[in-house]
Write an enzyme that holds these catalytic residues in place. Structure first.
Site, PDB file in Angstrom:
ATOM      1  N   PRO A   2       0.814  -1.212   0.000  1.00  0.00           N
ATOM      2  CA  PRO A   2       0.000   0.000   0.000  1.00  0.00           C
ATOM      3  C   PRO A   2       0.852   1.267   0.000  1.00  0.00           C
ATOM      4  O   PRO A   2       1.704   1.448   0.864  1.00  0.00           O
ATOM      5  CB  PRO A   2      -0.813  -0.114   1.287  1.00  0.00           C
ATOM      6  CG  PRO A   2      -0.069  -1.070   2.144  1.00  0.00           C
ATOM      7  CD  PRO A   2       0.643  -2.004   1.219  1.00  0.00           C
ATOM      8  N   GLU A   3       0.645   2.068  -0.975  1.00  0.00           N
ATOM      9  CA  GLU A   3       1.230   3.402  -1.009  1.00  0.00           C
ATOM     10  C   GLU A   3       0.081   4.395  -0.901  1.00  0.00           C
ATOM     11  O   GLU A   3      -1.039   4.005  -0.577  1.00  0.00           O
ATOM     12  CB  GLU A   3       2.066   3.586  -2.288  1.00  0.00           C
ATOM     13  CG  GLU A   3       3.191   2.536  -2.375  1.00  0.00           C
ATOM     14  CD  GLU A   3       4.088   2.687  -3.589  1.00  0.00           C
ATOM     15  OE1 GLU A   3       4.288   3.813  -4.054  1.00  0.00           O
ATOM     16  OE2 GLU A   3       4.596   1.656  -4.076  1.00  0.00           O
ATOM     17  N   LYS A 160      19.955  18.650   0.242  1.00  0.00           N
ATOM     18  CA  LYS A 160      20.627  17.381   0.512  1.00  0.00           C
ATOM     19  C   LYS A 160      21.396  16.937  -0.719  1.00  0.00           C
ATOM     20  O   LYS A 160      21.243  17.504  -1.802  1.00  0.00           O
ATOM     21  CB  LYS A 160      19.594  16.315   0.885  1.00  0.00           C
ATOM     22  CG  LYS A 160      18.954  16.561   2.233  1.00  0.00           C
ATOM     23  CD  LYS A 160      17.978  15.468   2.565  1.00  0.00           C
ATOM     24  CE  LYS A 160      17.522  15.573   4.001  1.00  0.00           C
ATOM     25  NZ  LYS A 160      18.564  15.079   4.934  1.00  0.00           N
TER      26      LYS A 160
END
Length: 291
Positions: A2-3, A160
């Site tokens: 599940p996303e 980042k």
DNA sequence: CATAGATCCTGTATGC
DNA sequence: TGCATACAGGATCTAT
């Protein structure tokens, strides 16, 4: 797995079937299914009424009426939140059962691999005048959140210097994306997942996020269309609706862009599927990386 | 502090 | 046939 789209389908199903209901009994059948809970889950929930069903990224939570705490759930790899008649047989991997005073269908947490969990957590103010569980406060808003800060997200990514796929999977940077939709978004953006975020133009990251959003939105549209059966969508079975996958799981299949074979490689202890021709790994690629 | 890698878990698929 | 191994991967923990 599940996303975001799958979890949102579950949220909608739960909202329809458990909102406003008062909890009568909570039964924990597997201790590991309740993670890091402060106190007794049962004692905390019995007698409470579910106010609504909320979501951020892949996290679901059910605030309790008149209180500042919620039942929080994460489905992990294989978790399901089912609404089942009280007479229905126990699922093989039933972990938590919640009965309501109205004697209507039960809420059940079922999870084969026990990567998922439920727990209670305090609600704290979020950045937009609402509330969210304290344990979810480190999770960034997801791409379908109206308050998602796109430019802020792009800035954080570029500050980042990590591989872009790892960044997509970092729920503290942008939430809701898992391995499947990460590969799909990267393929659509024709971007190698090992490209370093610090070396990517803001416009390219903006384009990638746009693809990630659209691929998840279209998946949600599909899941939403087959949404009427009571115990189907909440079961998660139709939560794994057919996705139009162009990269994930397509090893050896022709790339939809160039016709070359989709390749698979190990990445972060899982698999990445990509087109080595369309999704070049340079110039941010490090020397030791194979192409 | 930032980043990279290991770890949890079990059913299914594959290899010898 | 049977046993062993690989694989699926979200989030967190540990190591560098």
């Amino acid at each position: 797995m599940p996303e975001l789209p799958e979890v949102e389908v579950v949220r909608r199903g739960l909202a329809e079937h458990v909102t406003g209901r008062k909890i009568k009994q909570v039964e924990v059948l597997h201790p590991r299914a309740v993670r890091r809970n402060i106190g007794s889950l049962t004692d905390q929930l019995v007698g409470q009424r579910i106010r609504c069903v909320s979501r951020r990224g892949k996290y679901l939570w059910l605030p309790m009426a008149g209180h500042q705490f919620a039942l929080v759930a994460h489905l992990g790899m294989s978790g399901q939140l089912l609404v089942q008649p009280s007479g229905a047989a126990d699922e093989k991997h039933l972990r938590v059962r919640i009965d309501f005073v109205d004697a209507g269908p039960q809420l059940r947490f079922v999870d084969q691999r026990t990567f998922g969990w439920v727990m209670t957590a305090e609600l704290v103010p979020d950045s937009g005048g609402g509330h969210l569980p304290d344990i979810v406060s480190h999770i960034s808003r997801d791409l379908l959140d109206p308050a998602f800060d796109e430019e802020g997200c792009i800035t954080r990514l570029r500050t980042k210097n990590i591989e872009i796929k790892r960044a997509l999977l970092d729920q503290a940077l942008v939430s809701g994306i898992g391995n499947i939709y990460a590969d799909e978004a990267l393929w659509r953006a024709k971007l190698g997942g090992r490209r370093l975020t610090g070396a990517l133009p803001a416009a390219k990251i903006r384009e990638l996020l746009k693809h990630a959003k659209s691929v998840m939105a279209s998946a949600l549209d599909q899941g939403g269309t087959s949404f009427d059966a009571l115990y189907v969508n909440v079961n998660g079975e139709s939560g794994y609706f057919d996705r139009q996958l162009s990269a994930y799981g397509q090893e050896g299949e022709p790339c939809g862009h160039c016709g070359g074979p989709i390749r698979r490689e190990k990445f972060m202890n899982r698999s990445s599927f990509f087109c080595p021709r369309c999704q070049r790994q340079g110039p941010g690629r490090r020397p030791q990386d194979k192409v």
